[in-house]
Design a protein around this motif. Sequence first.
Motif, PDB file in Angstrom:
ATOM      1  N   ILE A 107     -94.400 -30.983  58.233  1.00 49.49           N
ATOM      2  CA  ILE A 107     -93.212 -30.161  58.468  1.00 49.49           C
ATOM      3  C   ILE A 107     -91.911 -30.935  58.249  1.00 49.49           C
ATOM      4  CG2 ILE A 107     -91.946 -28.883  60.247  1.00 49.49           C
ATOM      5  CD1 ILE A 107     -94.586 -27.757  61.212  1.00 49.49           C
ATOM      6  N   PRO A 108     -91.739 -32.153  58.793  1.00 46.17           N
ATOM      7  CA  PRO A 108     -90.514 -32.902  58.464  1.00 46.17           C
ATOM      8  C   PRO A 108     -90.392 -33.207  56.971  1.00 46.17           C
ATOM      9  CG  PRO A 108     -91.582 -33.845  60.382  1.00 46.17           C
ATOM     10  CD  PRO A 108     -92.539 -32.845  59.809  1.00 46.17           C
ATOM     11  N   ASN A 109     -91.534 -33.445  56.316  1.00 49.03           N
ATOM     12  CA  ASN A 109     -91.483 -33.698  54.877  1.00 49.03           C
ATOM     13  C   ASN A 109     -91.017 -32.467  54.116  1.00 49.03           C
ATOM     14  OD1 ASN A 109     -91.786 -35.691  52.901  1.00 49.03           O
ATOM     15  ND2 ASN A 109     -93.796 -34.956  52.319  1.00 49.03           N
ATOM     16  N   GLN A 110     -91.370 -31.296  54.626  1.00 51.82           N
ATOM     17  CA  GLN A 110     -90.832 -30.063  54.051  1.00 51.82           C
ATOM     18  C   GLN A 110     -89.314 -30.034  54.185  1.00 51.82           C
ATOM     19  OE1 GLN A 110     -93.021 -26.822  56.004  1.00 51.82           O
ATOM     20  NE2 GLN A 110     -93.848 -26.271  54.014  1.00 51.82           N
ATOM     21  N   GLY A 111     -88.806 -30.562  55.299  1.00 53.10           N
ATOM     22  CA  GLY A 111     -87.366 -30.620  55.493  1.00 53.10           C
ATOM     23  C   GLY A 111     -86.682 -31.470  54.434  1.00 53.10           C
ATOM     24  N   ILE A 112     -87.326 -32.573  54.044  1.00 58.89           N
ATOM     25  CA  ILE A 112     -86.789 -33.414  52.965  1.00 58.89           C
ATOM     26  C   ILE A 112     -86.716 -32.606  51.674  1.00 58.89           C
ATOM     27  CG2 ILE A 112     -87.178 -35.477  51.561  1.00 58.89           C
ATOM     28  CD1 ILE A 112     -88.623 -36.702  54.012  1.00 58.89           C
ATOM     29  N   GLY A 113     -87.799 -31.883  51.378  1.00 58.85           N
ATOM     30  CA  GLY A 113     -87.824 -31.059  50.176  1.00 58.85           C
ATOM     31  C   GLY A 113     -86.803 -29.940  50.212  1.00 58.85           C
ATOM     32  N   GLN A 114     -86.619 -29.330  51.385  1.00 62.54           N
ATOM     33  CA  GLN A 114     -85.633 -28.253  51.505  1.00 62.54           C
ATOM     34  C   GLN A 114     -84.210 -28.784  51.373  1.00 62.54           C
ATOM     35  OE1 GLN A 114     -86.438 -26.071  55.111  1.00 62.54           O
ATOM     36  NE2 GLN A 114     -88.446 -25.398  54.403  1.00 62.54           N
TER      37      GLN A 114
END
Length: 465
Positions: free
Chosen positions: A296-303
Amino acid sequence: MEGNQRGGDTTAQLGTAPIGGLLLKLALPTVVAQLVNLLYNIVDRIYIGHMPDVGTVALTGVGLCFPVTYLISAFTYLVAQGGAPRAAIAMGQGNDKTAEEIMGNCFTCLIAVSLVLTAAFWLWGEPLLWLFGCSEETIIYALPYMRIYAGGSIFVMMALGMNLFITTQGFTRFSMLTVVAGAVCNIVLDPIFIYALDMGVEGAALATVISQALSGVLIVLFLVGKRTKLRLRVRYFRPKLKVMAPVAALGLAPFIMQVTEALLNISFTNSLQRYGGDIAVGAMTVASTIMQMVWIPNQGIGQGAQPIISYNYGAGNVQRVKEAFRWLVTVSLTFTMVMWALIQLFPTFFIRIFNDNEELLNTAVWTLRLYTASMGLFGIQMAVQQTFTAIGRAKASLFIACLRKVILLIPLIFLLPMFFENKVFAVFLAEPISDFISVVVSAITFFFVFGRAMRDLENPETKTL
């Protein structure tokens, strides 16, 4: 006017500001938002897992509701993760009217889909939970949690979906604040409902729904206010096929990722229930939750990178698109490698966050290490997946989405136990094998697809979104 000016300045920076600093500016709030959003997923499990006497079985029961939460997220992403990049590309082309029409159509579709999902889960929720792998001991915890959570799906979808349209405009601080407000509410309400009011798992679900409702209200108020660049307008609420078809095409990959996550969870729990019982299913609940702490935090990087890539792709700026990807893959891979090392070195620390039952702990330590063995490399696939979505390459994104779970992981869950005496070991082994293969194939696919996309961008007459 002041609010609109700030929105315009923020958007303009997507095409002019240094990439490294811009990614930090956009990704840091989204990562914080995702970390806080993670609390929605884990705070309930922490409190439930430490309930006296019944914590372990209650935690397992709530874990069996994961497919429901994945399916609600899947339909949210079908609309929002398809719509937000399309809106950003339209903004990059200087067409804010089209971007607002996309956002308005997505708003209506999220509401409609949430109502259908609520009715479906209330009607067929119990048979689904038995299918997911519930036992007589866990169904009494899974069913009430699922019904309350499904009843609040409209708030979940508003909070998850419409927040992406705030992020894609560059208002990442506000998008972070909406998530923080909901998470703080959840942290406060959980112990009150679970323990003080003795509501147990029902209290945990109710706290989550109320908290998501708070976030959703704040998001909608922002999108009808003066600060936003793209505003929700009633005239764009009526869905149009010509608007939603491209949105759905682009959102199909993240949709399938979430749907297959639900199918994957069902496959895992059914196999583990057969070979290891409730303890093995509980270990899977813990392992998948810890994986979410990375995912989930890695998704934040992508977003955080998505608005930069989408805007500059729409503006035809090849060099900035390439540079943004290089920053994204570097940061994403570094993060997953650091988290992989911590989990491999200190698995007991992570497991005890959720439950300290010795029987569960003995199984969960070795299964967690095995389950996350290839996780460090997964930052590469995440960067590839996010970039394909950001530039509108729906087919490539869909292929990567299907590869790891549908083509590799789900079949391996059922095939590997045929070759190992320890069946539980074989089921967990499917995860690192599929992770490693999918990362390699994703990297190769990216080399060809991204190169073609950049050539198309430099040669507009051949460009296809």
